[in-house]
Design a protein around this motif. Structure first.
Motif, PDB file in Angstrom:
ATOM      1  N   PRO A 185       0.802  -1.230   0.000  1.00 20.69           N
ATOM      2  CA  PRO A 185       0.000   0.000   0.000  1.00 20.69           C
ATOM      3  C   PRO A 185       0.832   1.277   0.000  1.00 20.69           C
ATOM      4  N   PHE A 186       1.920   1.288   0.754  1.00 21.64           N
ATOM      5  CA  PHE A 186       2.743   2.487   0.796  1.00 21.64           C
ATOM      6  C   PHE A 186       3.416   2.754  -0.544  1.00 21.64           C
ATOM      7  N   ILE A 187       4.045   1.742  -1.140  1.00 20.19           N
ATOM      8  CA  ILE A 187       4.743   1.938  -2.411  1.00 20.19           C
ATOM      9  C   ILE A 187       3.767   2.355  -3.504  1.00 20.19           C
ATOM     10  N   ASP A 188       2.589   1.743  -3.551  1.00 19.91           N
ATOM     11  CA  ASP A 188       1.585   2.129  -4.549  1.00 19.91           C
ATOM     12  C   ASP A 188       1.184   3.597  -4.371  1.00 19.91           C
ATOM     13  N   ALA A 189       0.992   4.007  -3.115  1.00 16.48           N
ATOM     14  CA  ALA A 189       0.621   5.397  -2.842  1.00 16.48           C
ATOM     15  C   ALA A 189       1.757   6.343  -3.190  1.00 16.48           C
ATOM     16  N   LEU A 190       2.993   5.933  -2.935  1.00 15.23           N
ATOM     17  CA  LEU A 190       4.151   6.758  -3.256  1.00 15.23           C
ATOM     18  C   LEU A 190       4.256   6.993  -4.762  1.00 15.23           C
ATOM     19  N   LEU A 191       4.032   5.947  -5.559  1.00 12.48           N
ATOM     20  CA  LEU A 191       4.097   6.094  -7.011  1.00 12.48           C
ATOM     21  C   LEU A 191       2.997   7.025  -7.512  1.00 12.48           C
ATOM     22  N   GLU A 192       1.793   6.884  -6.960  1.00 12.82           N
ATOM     23  CA  GLU A 192       0.704   7.786  -7.334  1.00 12.82           C
ATOM     24  C   GLU A 192       1.053   9.235  -6.985  1.00 12.82           C
ATOM     25  N   CYS A 193       1.590   9.421  -5.799  1.00 10.45           N
ATOM     26  CA  CYS A 193       1.990  10.746  -5.343  1.00 10.45           C
ATOM     27  C   CYS A 193       3.069  11.326  -6.253  1.00 10.45           C
ATOM     28  N   SER A 194       4.019  10.500  -6.666  1.00  9.12           N
ATOM     29  CA  SER A 194       5.109  10.965  -7.521  1.00  9.12           C
ATOM     30  C   SER A 194       4.582  11.431  -8.879  1.00  9.12           C
ATOM     31  N   ILE A 195       3.603  10.717  -9.426  1.00  5.54           N
ATOM     32  CA  ILE A 195       3.014  11.121 -10.701  1.00  5.54           C
ATOM     33  C   ILE A 195       2.271  12.440 -10.549  1.00  5.54           C
TER      34      ILE A 195
END
Length: 329
Positions: A185-195
């Motif tokens: 969940p954290f990594i998925d959220a981080l990638l979304e945030c980065s985009i």
């Protein structure tokens, strides 16, 4: 998050930053009675990448300072046509000056590790200890540079054509390089945030030029640092290698270690089993433990003795689904 305007050699920009102390997840100033650890994120990802460390009870026993580097995260302005590690480290120097930070422990991830190393060459008195997480080899690997170039090109195509369906391809490429396709969940959220940050930072042709300068040209132009230059570093160094790093094999990092040792420096190398390149995200507990132990053994100021307020400063920027990670780190 607070911002501060700085005027370094590559041009002015407003730095978005976070200060987490034992009593506050987002403070405007450090606790001067405690040690300070300044954390520099890797390329294409914002300070939110340090969420596991900000939520670590041990690390919150001192000050954690996070800055969104030029053209990353919530920082504003700062477009460039060319950019070097001397420019990158000068950004850090002016940030420290603007916040009147004392000499700090300094840690960088990937590209941030290279910036931290260059900072230590030029400002050794400002560094109490240096932790390089997934440090880069002296010379970029051709296959990795090709991958980085493709990410920039696809992102530019998506922005110039308005075809946002291409953006998941960039995210997947970044995830493969940095996370070895590890998902939680954290990594998925981080990638979304980065985009989300990336769309704001790298949309116009001028901004795409900046993206290429800070994420591709900067990395492929680096080279070996000579012995005399390395000998200017005065602080102990910890290298953290991720055993599952698909980009850079251990022998290349051992070569960096040998050069540092040959320059007369105190250097240790630790391997984190099962970690991908962004080791602090894929094996956060192991990396946090190494960071804490490094600072604890070398700090001259006492650590906070109590129960710190361990909460996240990133509730407004990371998707709520990462909360599953926060509740059970």
């Amino acid at each position: 998050m607070p911002k501060v305007l700085i005027h370094p050699s590559a041009g002015p920009f407003s730095v978005n930053y976070t200060i987490s102390t034992p009593s506050s997840s987002s403070s405007t100033h450090i606790d001067a009675a405690l040690p300070t650890l300044l954390l520099l994120h890797g390329g294409l990802i914002p300070s939110e990448t340090w969420t596991p460390q900000v939520l670590n009870v041990d690390l919150r026993r001192f000050n954690l300072v996070l800055m969104d580097c030029r053209k990353h995260g919530g920082s504003e302005g700062g477009d460039v046509e060319t950019f070097s590690f001397e420019d990158s480290m000068d950004d850090v120097f002016h940030f420290m000056e603007a916040l009147a930070l004392p000499p700090c422990f300094l840690s960088g991830l990937s590209l941030g590790a290279s910036t931290a190393l260059h900072f230590s060459l030029h400002h050794p008195s400002r560094v109490l200890g240096l932790v390089l997480i997934s440090p880069l080899p002296w010379i970029e690997i051709e296959a990795v540079s090709s991958g980085r170039r493709e990410l920039v090109e696809v992102w530019g195509l998506a922005m110039s054509t308005g075809n946002k369906e291409l953006l998941p391809h960039v995210a997947n490429g970044a995830a493969q390089m940095g996370m070895d396709n590890v998902s939680n969940p954290f990594i998925d959220a981080l990638l979304e945030c980065s985009i989300t940050y990336g769309i704001a930072q790298w949309s116009s042709p001028k901004q795409i030029t900046s993206l290429k300068a800070i994420s591709y040209d900067l990395l492929v132009s680096r080279g070996r640092i000579g012995r005399d230059a390395l000998a200017k570093i005065t602080s102990p160094i910890l290298l953290i290698f991720a055993s599952a790093d698909s980009a850079y094999p251990l022998p290349l990092i051992e070569e960096v270690q040998r050069d540092l040792v040959d320059a007369g420096l105190e250097v240790d190398l630790k391997v984190v089993d099962g970690a991908s390149h962004f080791a602090n995200c894929t094996q956060p507990e192991a990396v946090s433990a190494l960071l804490f132990d490094f600072v604890r053994k070398r700090a001259t100021l006492p650590l906070f003795d109590g129960s710190p307020d361990v909460s996240s400063p990133f509730l407004s920027t990371l998707s709520p689904k990462y909360l599953d990670f926060e509740e059970d780190p």
